[in-house]
Design a protein around this motif. Structure first.
Motif, PDB file in Angstrom:
ATOM      1  N   THR A 112      33.547  64.939 -78.023  1.00 54.02           N
ATOM      2  CA  THR A 112      34.002  63.704 -77.376  1.00 54.02           C
ATOM      3  C   THR A 112      35.480  63.493 -77.652  1.00 54.02           C
ATOM      4  N   LEU A 152      38.604  52.405 -69.240  1.00 49.90           N
ATOM      5  CA  LEU A 152      37.150  52.601 -69.245  1.00 49.90           C
ATOM      6  C   LEU A 152      36.768  53.876 -68.508  1.00 49.90           C
ATOM      7  N   LEU A 153      37.481  54.166 -67.420  1.00 51.71           N
ATOM      8  CA  LEU A 153      37.217  55.397 -66.669  1.00 51.71           C
ATOM      9  C   LEU A 153      37.511  56.619 -67.524  1.00 51.71           C
ATOM     10  N   TRP A 155      37.381  56.913 -70.824  1.00 49.38           N
ATOM     11  CA  TRP A 155      36.306  57.081 -71.807  1.00 49.38           C
ATOM     12  C   TRP A 155      34.994  57.495 -71.128  1.00 49.38           C
ATOM     13  N   ALA A 156      34.709  56.888 -69.974  1.00 49.13           N
ATOM     14  CA  ALA A 156      33.454  57.189 -69.273  1.00 49.13           C
ATOM     15  C   ALA A 156      33.402  58.646 -68.840  1.00 49.13           C
ATOM     16  N   ILE A 160      30.621  61.173 -70.231  1.00 53.38           N
ATOM     17  CA  ILE A 160      29.699  61.804 -69.274  1.00 53.38           C
ATOM     18  C   ILE A 160      29.786  63.326 -69.364  1.00 53.38           C
TER      19      ILE A 160
END
Length: 316
Positions: A112, A152-153, A155-156, A160
Motif C-alpha cells: 500500500t 481520496l481518489l 488513496w482509493a 483498490i
C-alpha cells in the motif's frame, strides 16, 4: 499423444507461522544494528510528525499542495513503520518468526505504501500542473471539494490496486514457511506457493503511475518554456515543482537500485537485502527534510512554531 499428469502436493494448514531469513549477522552485531534502526526510525517519526503537525496547525498552509504533502508524510510513516519495526525485533531479540496474519498485514502495508506514494505523487503533479498551466483558474479548479476528491481518489486507487493484488492470492496453497527476505511481501509469500502464479506476477508488475507524472511535468515544462517574457513567473513555477520532482526522483532512484542489486549474482546477499529496505528508509527520512528546507512557506512555519515554543517555555 502426451497426457497431462496431476502434480500432487501437501498444502500447509493453519495455523501457519513463517520464518524470515533476515540479515546474516551475529547476535553481537544485532544490538548496534537495533540502535541504528531505532535512531533512524525516531528521525523518520520526528520529521514526518513535525511536517504533519505544522501543516495541521498553521491555517496558512491549508492549501492543496501542503495537504498532499501531509498525506505523503502519513504514507511514509506507514511504509517506514511496517519495515523498521520488524527489523528492530529481529536485531534486538533475534525473533524471525511471524504469524500468517501478521505476515499478510505487513505485506499489505508495504505494498500500500509503494502504491500510495505513486498515486499521491501523481495527485501532487496534477496540482502543480493546474498551478503552472492554469494559474488564473487555479483557485476555481482546486477548490476544497476538488482537493478532497483528488486526495481520496489517490488513496482509493492505491487501496483498490493492492486489494486486487492480494485477492488474487486467495486460495493459493502454500507448501513452505521459510521466507527468503528481510520482511514479508506479496512476492516473497507467493514464492512459497505449491503451484505457479503467473497472473499474480503479471498484475504485480503492472501497478505504476509513471505516465501520469510524466504527462503532468512535460506539460509544466512546456508551459514554462513558452513564457519567455516572464522570467519571474517561470522561475517561481519551477521552484514550486522542485521539491516534488526531487522526492519523485529519489523514490525512482532507490527503486532502480533495488532492481539492479538483484540483477548481479555476485553481490553479497546482505547488500541485496539492505538495498530492498532502502525504499522504506530513504524516502521517509529524506522527504520531510526536503520539504522543510526547500519549501519556503513550510520552512517559515516550522521556524515560527519552534521559536514560539521556545519563547513560551522561557516565559514559564
Amino acid at each position: 499423444m502426451l497426457r497431462m499428469e496431476n502434480v500432487s502436493y501437501v498444502a500447509l494448514r493453519q495455523p501457519i507461522v513463517f520464518e524470515l531469513e533476515g540479515f546474516e549477522v551475529s547476535r553481537s552485531h544485532g544490538y548496534p544494528l537495533f540502535a541504528l534502526v531505532l535512531a533512524i526510525y525516531f528521525l523518520v517519526l520526528l520529521g514526518n510528525v513535525v511536517v504533519m503537525g505544522v501543516i495541521a496547525i498553521d491555517k496558512t498552509l491549508h492549501k492543496p499542495m501542503y495537504v498532499m504533502v501531509c498525506n505523503l508524510a502519513a504514507c511514509d510513516l506507514l511504509g517506514g513503520t511496517a519495515v523498521m519495526t520488524q527489523l528492530m525485533v529481529i536485531f534486538l531479540m533475534g525473533e524471525k518468526r511471524i504469524p500468517y496474519n501478521s505476515a499478510y498485514a505487513q505485506a499489505i502495508c508495504v505494498h500500500t505504501y509503494g502504491a500510495a506514494v505513486q498515486t499521491i505523487l501523481s495527485a501532487m503533479a496534477y496540482d502543480r500542473y493546474v498551478a503552472v498551466c492554469e494559474p488564473l483558474r487555479y483557485h476555481a479548479i482546486m477548490t476544497t471539494a476538488h482537493m478532497v476528491f483528488v486526495i481520496l481518489l489517490a488513496w482509493a486507487v492505491a487501496i483498490i490496486l493492492i486489494a486486487v493484488l492480494f485477492a488474487l492470492n486467495v486460495g493459493t496453497p502454500l507448501c513452505g514457511t521459510y521466507i527468503r527476505h528481510v520482511y514479508c511481501s506479496n512476492r516473497s509469500i507467493l514464492n512459497l506457493a505449491c503451484v505457479p502464479t503467473p497472473i499474480n506476477d503479471i498484475y504485480g508488475k503492472f501497478v505504476s503511475s509513471f505516465l501520469i507524472i510524466f504527462f503532468c511535468y512535460s506539460k509544466i515544462l512546456s508551459a514554462c518554456l513558452m513564457r519567455k517574457s516572464d522570467k519571474g513567473s517561470r522561475s517561481k513555477a519551477l521552484q514550486t515543482c522542485a521539491s516534488h520532482l526531487v522526492i519523485y526522483l529519489i523514490f525512482e532512484i532507490v527503486s532502480l537500485i533495488i532492481i539492479l542489486s538483484n540483477r548481479f549474482p555476485q553481490v553479497p546477499m546482505n547488500i541485496k537485502k539492505f538495498c530492498t529496505i532502502l525504499i522504506y528508509i530513504v524516502p521517509p527520512l529524506i522527504n520531510p527534510i526536503i520539504y522543510g528546507f526547500v519549501t519556503k512557506e513550510l520552512r517559515t512555519s516550522i521556524i515560527k512554531l519552534l521559536v514560539a515554543g521556545s519563547t513560551s517555555r522561557l516565559g514559564e
